[in-house]
Design an enzyme around this catalytic site. Structure first.
Site, PDB file in Angstrom:
ATOM      1  N   SER A   1       0.684  -1.159   0.037  1.00 53.01           N
ATOM      2  CA  SER A   1       0.100   0.108   0.051  1.00 53.01           C
ATOM      3  C   SER A   1       0.791   1.507  -0.110  1.00 53.01           C
ATOM      4  O   SER A   1       2.109   1.036   0.341  1.00 53.01           O
ATOM      5  CB  SER A   1      -0.840  -0.121   0.908  1.00 53.01           C
TER       6      SER A   1
ATOM      7  N   TYR B   1      -2.081  -1.551  10.226  1.00 49.81           N
ATOM      8  CA  TYR B   1      -2.014  -1.948   8.919  1.00 49.81           C
ATOM      9  C   TYR B   1      -0.780  -1.235   8.188  1.00 49.81           C
ATOM     10  O   TYR B   1      -0.110  -2.001   7.558  1.00 49.81           O
ATOM     11  CB  TYR B   1      -3.204  -0.862   8.188  1.00 49.81           C
TER      12      TYR B   1
END
Length: 329
Positions: free
Chosen positions: A147, A164
């Site tokens: 990401s 995350y």
């Protein structure tokens, strides 16, 4: 790997989002698909969508699997070999992921571990399990989904995103290390790390469900309080809002995450497959990913200061990615 026809691709998180679109696009090119997900219902829909587009003779199988559990992953691997009658695969898309437990200090440890164990542990377990099958192929390719949060560890200076981000940094570092490891020990197998920006998927909604959270419109009083705190940190006048307004705002955020995305899941999948064909080990997915990558590289020391995002917040860009609202004085 210029041609996917006749190959076998394993896709995790194939029930929705980019995983679904990868499966659809690959099946349309004649690639056999073995997908996994925790939602059988979602995979049934993906399988039906693949059937509408796949070439004749293509086989698509669906397997219930929690990628954070190594036993599930090993059973998935064995089922793929058995149902596709093969001792090798050609493509592994480690795509499954969720978001949650942004604060290491304040959020529930179980939610933190769950997020990290899916986003990083899933990549590790699946790569470990399927590597022998990739090595047995004439040509293989691993695609690990990281990401922009794999190189920028927040959702803007007002929003913590520790679980995350930690997982996506691990995915990126692992993928980069594999570039050399594979070149030395299995040069016919390549690896890419995909780093999407804001893509229109059900990440927000699906993450809540996997965490056992209620629909935003039915949030408990405790979850409302947590959401209010986060909104206040992001500069919104949440203390002046009623509980009902907080619930509605959370619901609307999930809707807007898809509606306002600059890139669709299909477009993201197309960029990833283009990167595989070009054998690029680093695939930035979306103009926002390209922009943030350039900004972080230019000013790594200032990347977590309020002023870092001034140029983009003033232009009104990347609002959903950054979760940023102008502070109320």
């Amino acid at each position: 790997m210029k041609d996917f026809s006749g190959k076998l691709a394993v896709v995790t998180g194939g029930g929705s989002g980019m995983g679904r679109e990868l499966a659809r696009l690959l099946a349309a090119e004649g690639c056999n698909i073995a997908m996994c997900d925790v939602s059988v219902e979602n995979m049934t829909e993906t399988t039906a969508l693949c059937a509408d587009h796949k070439r004749a003779g293509v086989r698509v199988t669906a397997h219930e699997c929690d990628v954070s559990v190594e036993g599930d992953v090993l059973a998935f691997r064995d089922a793929v070999a058995r149902e596709h009658g093969t001792d090798h695969i050609n493509l592994l898309f480690n795509n499954a992921g969720i978001g949650g437990a942004g604060s290491f200090l304040l959020d529930d440890r179980g939610d933190w571990d769950r997020t990290f164990n899916i986003c990083w542990g899933g990549v590790y377990h699946c790569t470990r399990a399927f590597m022998p099958l990739l090595v047995r192929s004439a040509e293989g390719h691993i695609v690990n989904t990281s990401s922009v949060n794999g190189f920028w560890a927040c959702l803007g200076p007002s929003t913590a995103q520790t679980a995350y981000c930690a997982a996506k940094f691990a995915v990126k570092g692992f993928s980069e290390a594999l570039v050399v490891d594979l070149r030395l020990n299995a040069p016919h197998v390549k690896v890419s790390v995909a780093m999407p920006g804001h893509v229109g998927t059900y990440l927000v909604t699906n993450s809540g469900r996997l965490m056992g959270k209620a629909d935003p419109l039915e949030m408990s009083a405790a979850d409302v309080a947590t959401t209010r705190r986060r909104m206040s940190q992001q500069g919104q006048a949440a203390e002046e809002m009623t509980d009902a307004e907080i619930r509605e705002a959370a619901h609307q955020r999930a809707v807007d995450f898809i509606a306002d995305a600059p890139l669709s899941a299909k477009e993201a999948a197309e960029i990833i497959l283009e990167g595989v064909r070009a054998e690029r080990w680093r695939i930035l997915v979306g103009d926002d990913a390209v922009l943030l990558d350039r900004m972080v590289r230019a000013d790594p020391e200032g990347a977590y200061e309020e002023s870092f995002i001034d140029p983009i917040k003033e232009a009104g860009e990347l609002q959903m990615l950054l979760q940023y609202k102008p502070r109320v004085s």
